[in-house]
Design a protein around this motif. Structure first.
Motif, short mmCIF file in Angstrom:
data_model
loop_
_atom_site.label_atom_id
_atom_site.label_comp_id
_atom_site.label_asym_id
_atom_site.label_seq_id
_atom_site.Cartn_x
_atom_site.Cartn_y
_atom_site.Cartn_z
N VAL A 1 -20.93 17.93 11.82
CA VAL A 1 -20.62 17.26 10.56
C VAL A 1 -21.69 16.22 10.29
CG1 VAL A 1 -19.09 15.53 11.61
CG2 VAL A 1 -18.81 16.13 9.20
N GLY A 2 -22.09 16.08 9.04
CA GLY A 2 -23.10 15.11 8.65
C GLY A 2 -22.80 14.57 7.26
N VAL A 3 -23.73 13.77 6.75
CA VAL A 3 -23.53 13.08 5.47
C VAL A 3 -24.79 13.19 4.63
CG1 VAL A 3 -23.04 10.86 4.37
CG2 VAL A 3 -21.91 11.46 6.52
N CYS A 4 -24.60 13.37 3.31
CA CYS A 4 -25.68 13.27 2.32
C CYS A 4 -25.28 12.18 1.33
CB CYS A 4 -25.86 14.61 1.61
SG CYS A 4 -26.99 14.54 0.20
N ILE A 5 -26.12 11.18 1.16
CA ILE A 5 -25.83 10.11 0.21
C ILE A 5 -26.60 10.35 -1.09
CG2 ILE A 5 -26.11 7.64 -0.30
CD1 ILE A 5 -23.80 8.24 1.61
N ASP A 6 -25.84 10.48 -2.17
CA ASP A 6 -26.43 10.57 -3.50
C ASP A 6 -26.52 9.16 -4.07
OD1 ASP A 6 -26.41 10.69 -6.47
OD2 ASP A 6 -26.32 12.85 -6.16
N THR A 7 -27.73 8.72 -4.41
CA THR A 7 -27.93 7.34 -4.83
C THR A 7 -27.23 7.03 -6.16
OG1 THR A 7 -30.08 7.93 -5.82
CG2 THR A 7 -30.09 7.11 -3.55
N ALA A 8 -27.25 7.98 -7.09
CA ALA A 8 -26.58 7.75 -8.37
C ALA A 8 -25.07 7.66 -8.17
CB ALA A 8 -26.92 8.87 -9.36
N HIS A 9 -24.52 8.52 -7.32
CA HIS A 9 -23.09 8.48 -7.04
C HIS A 9 -22.70 7.15 -6.39
CE1 HIS A 9 -22.92 13.19 -6.74
NE2 HIS A 9 -23.32 12.75 -7.93
N ARG B 1 -35.68 4.05 7.85
CA ARG B 1 -34.39 4.66 8.16
C ARG B 1 -34.21 6.00 7.47
NH1 ARG B 1 -30.76 -0.60 6.88
NH2 ARG B 1 -32.23 -0.59 5.12
N PHE B 2 -35.04 6.27 6.45
CA PHE B 2 -34.89 7.49 5.67
C PHE B 2 -36.05 8.45 5.87
CE2 PHE B 2 -32.79 3.90 3.60
CZ PHE B 2 -31.48 4.30 3.81
N ASP B 3 -36.76 8.26 6.98
CA ASP B 3 -37.80 9.21 7.38
C ASP B 3 -37.16 10.48 7.95
OD1 ASP B 3 -39.74 7.40 6.69
OD2 ASP B 3 -40.34 6.91 8.74
N ASN B 4 -37.88 11.58 7.81
CA ASN B 4 -37.55 12.83 8.52
C ASN B 4 -36.19 13.41 8.17
OD1 ASN B 4 -40.06 12.71 9.96
ND2 ASN B 4 -39.14 11.14 11.26
N ILE B 5 -35.76 13.22 6.90
CA ILE B 5 -34.60 13.92 6.36
C ILE B 5 -34.97 14.41 4.96
CG2 ILE B 5 -32.84 12.67 7.69
CD1 ILE B 5 -32.34 10.96 5.16
N PRO B 6 -34.33 15.46 4.45
CA PRO B 6 -34.63 15.89 3.08
C PRO B 6 -34.12 14.89 2.05
CG PRO B 6 -32.82 17.19 4.01
CD PRO B 6 -33.36 16.34 5.11
N LEU B 7 -34.99 14.48 1.14
CA LEU B 7 -34.67 13.57 0.05
C LEU B 7 -34.82 14.37 -1.24
CD1 LEU B 7 -36.76 10.50 1.29
CD2 LEU B 7 -34.33 10.94 1.70
N ILE B 8 -33.70 14.82 -1.78
CA ILE B 8 -33.71 15.84 -2.83
C ILE B 8 -33.50 15.24 -4.21
CG2 ILE B 8 -32.64 17.97 -3.63
CD1 ILE B 8 -34.01 18.25 -0.90
N ILE C 1 -20.10 4.44 8.96
CA ILE C 1 -20.38 5.86 9.18
C ILE C 1 -21.36 6.05 10.33
CG2 ILE C 1 -21.34 7.96 8.16
CD1 ILE C 1 -20.33 6.90 5.43
N GLY C 2 -22.52 5.40 10.23
CA GLY C 2 -23.55 5.52 11.25
C GLY C 2 -24.70 6.39 10.78
N PHE C 3 -25.92 5.88 10.95
CA PHE C 3 -27.10 6.62 10.50
C PHE C 3 -27.31 7.91 11.29
CE2 PHE C 3 -28.08 2.72 8.30
CZ PHE C 3 -28.76 3.16 7.18
N GLU C 4 -26.67 8.03 12.44
CA GLU C 4 -26.80 9.27 13.21
C GLU C 4 -26.18 10.46 12.47
OE1 GLU C 4 -23.02 7.24 14.92
OE2 GLU C 4 -24.97 6.66 14.03
N TYR C 5 -25.33 10.19 11.48
CA TYR C 5 -24.72 11.27 10.70
C TYR C 5 -25.50 11.59 9.43
CZ TYR C 5 -20.57 11.18 13.65
OH TYR C 5 -19.70 11.26 14.72
N LEU C 6 -26.49 10.78 9.08
CA LEU C 6 -27.22 10.99 7.82
C LEU C 6 -28.15 12.19 7.96
CD1 LEU C 6 -27.61 9.83 4.96
CD2 LEU C 6 -29.57 8.56 5.86
N ARG C 7 -27.88 13.24 7.19
CA ARG C 7 -28.67 14.47 7.26
C ARG C 7 -29.59 14.67 6.05
NH1 ARG C 7 -26.98 13.86 11.51
NH2 ARG C 7 -25.84 15.26 12.89
N GLY C 8 -29.33 13.90 4.98
CA GLY C 8 -30.15 14.05 3.78
C GLY C 8 -29.67 13.11 2.70
N MET C 9 -30.43 13.08 1.59
CA MET C 9 -30.06 12.26 0.44
C MET C 9 -30.38 13.03 -0.84
SD MET C 9 -31.38 8.44 1.48
CE MET C 9 -30.58 7.65 0.08
#
Length: 282
Positions: free
Chosen positions: A174-182, A252-259, A207-215
């Motif tokens: 399980v992971g998390v994607c944060i949408d900035t507009a949302h 903190r937002f290196d090396n994940i997809p930023l879509i 939540i923890g940054f270990e769960y952040l998989r993308g934005m």
């Protein structure tokens, strides 16, 4: 290093997605692996699967930076038993499609209570749904996307997402994607310099940054706390360009997809280049 991407329209031929993304200067991308508005879709032809994998190799896209987006009809917290069953079956199908493409993540919206059950009851159903989905699939992480909280949507608070993660048995999938507009529309003031770090500190604590998989990196037409989901092009909304500059400088937002899911595809190539320029300019 930042990995900026776009949501590629690839339903006609999924094998074309990597080339489209590369042509826009992207290092990442999102795509749909089934019709977002339908419960069921025809199987992906084997020649498209083979072509997609070959094209990813050709253009240098790793599965780590490809974030498929799930069907919008899926509601894992549905109060209606028939729709809940359909949602679970549909997400299982999508997870298997993702795996067939050699990918490892599926981004999804957690669901809505439709004002027929409580938030707590609906969140419990999301957790039960995810445990069923994960038990019947393998190799793919379910990535929860935060919402603006429009209507009866769940997932507008970091607390909601934390509770869903807590209710999932296999937390390695399980992971998390944060949408900035949302996030902004839900009341997280990412725009102001003095509250930017407060928002991310809260994310880390709950939540923890270990769960952040993308934005999903979008500006917002609607104001802070409006609970209305309306994306704007980078710098053309109320979050503002300064936020995206800070984000691109934030390790903190290196090396994940930023879509990018901004509303004008004609600007995507320009927006990708602008964001990479922000990364270089401290």
């Amino acid at each position: 290093m930042k990995y900026i991407g776009v949501h590629v329209d690839s339903l006609v031929d999924i094998a074309r997605a990597p080339a489209i993304a590369a042509g826009l200067g992207a290092r990442a991308f999102a795509l749909s692996v089934a019709d977002p508005a339908r419960w069921k879709s025809p199987a992906i032809p084997q020649e498209q699967i083979d072509g997609f994998k070959q094209s990813c190799l050709e253009y240098g896209f790793s599965s780590r930076y490809i974030l498929p987006h799930g069907r919008f009809v899926v509601n894992l917290g549905s109060p209606e038993s028939f729709k809940l069953k359909l949602s679970r079956e549909s997400m299982i199908d999508e997870m298997r499609r993702v795996q067939s493409l050699g990918l490892t993540m599926l981004n999804f919206h957690p669901g809505a209570h439709l004002k027929k059950i409580t938030e707590d009851e609906s969140i419990k159903r999301v957790c039960e749904s995810l445990n069923i989905v994960l038990d019947q699939t393998e190799g793919v992480t379910a990535v929860i996307e935060n919402t603006a909280g429009q209507g009866s949507n769940l997932g507008y608070s970091f607390e909601h997402i934390a509770r869903i993660i807590e209710g999932v048995d296999d937390k390695t999938r399980v992971g998390v994607c944060i949408d900035t507009a949302h996030a902004y529309a839900a009341g997280y003031n990412l725009a102001a310099e003095d509250s930017y770090d407060d928002c991310w500190t809260r994310f880390g604590q709950l939540i923890g940054f270990e769960y952040l998989r993308g934005m999903h990196i979008n500006d917002s037409i609607k104001p802070l706390g409006s609970r209305v989901d309306r994306h704007a092009s980078i710098g053309a909304g109320l979050i503002g360009e300064a936020f995206f500059h800070r984000l691109m400088q934030d390790g903190r937002f290196d090396n994940i997809p930023l879509i990018l899911e901004t509303p004008d595809p004609g600007l995507w190539q320009q927006e990708v280049a602008k964001l990479y320029a922000f990364e270089q300019n401290s």
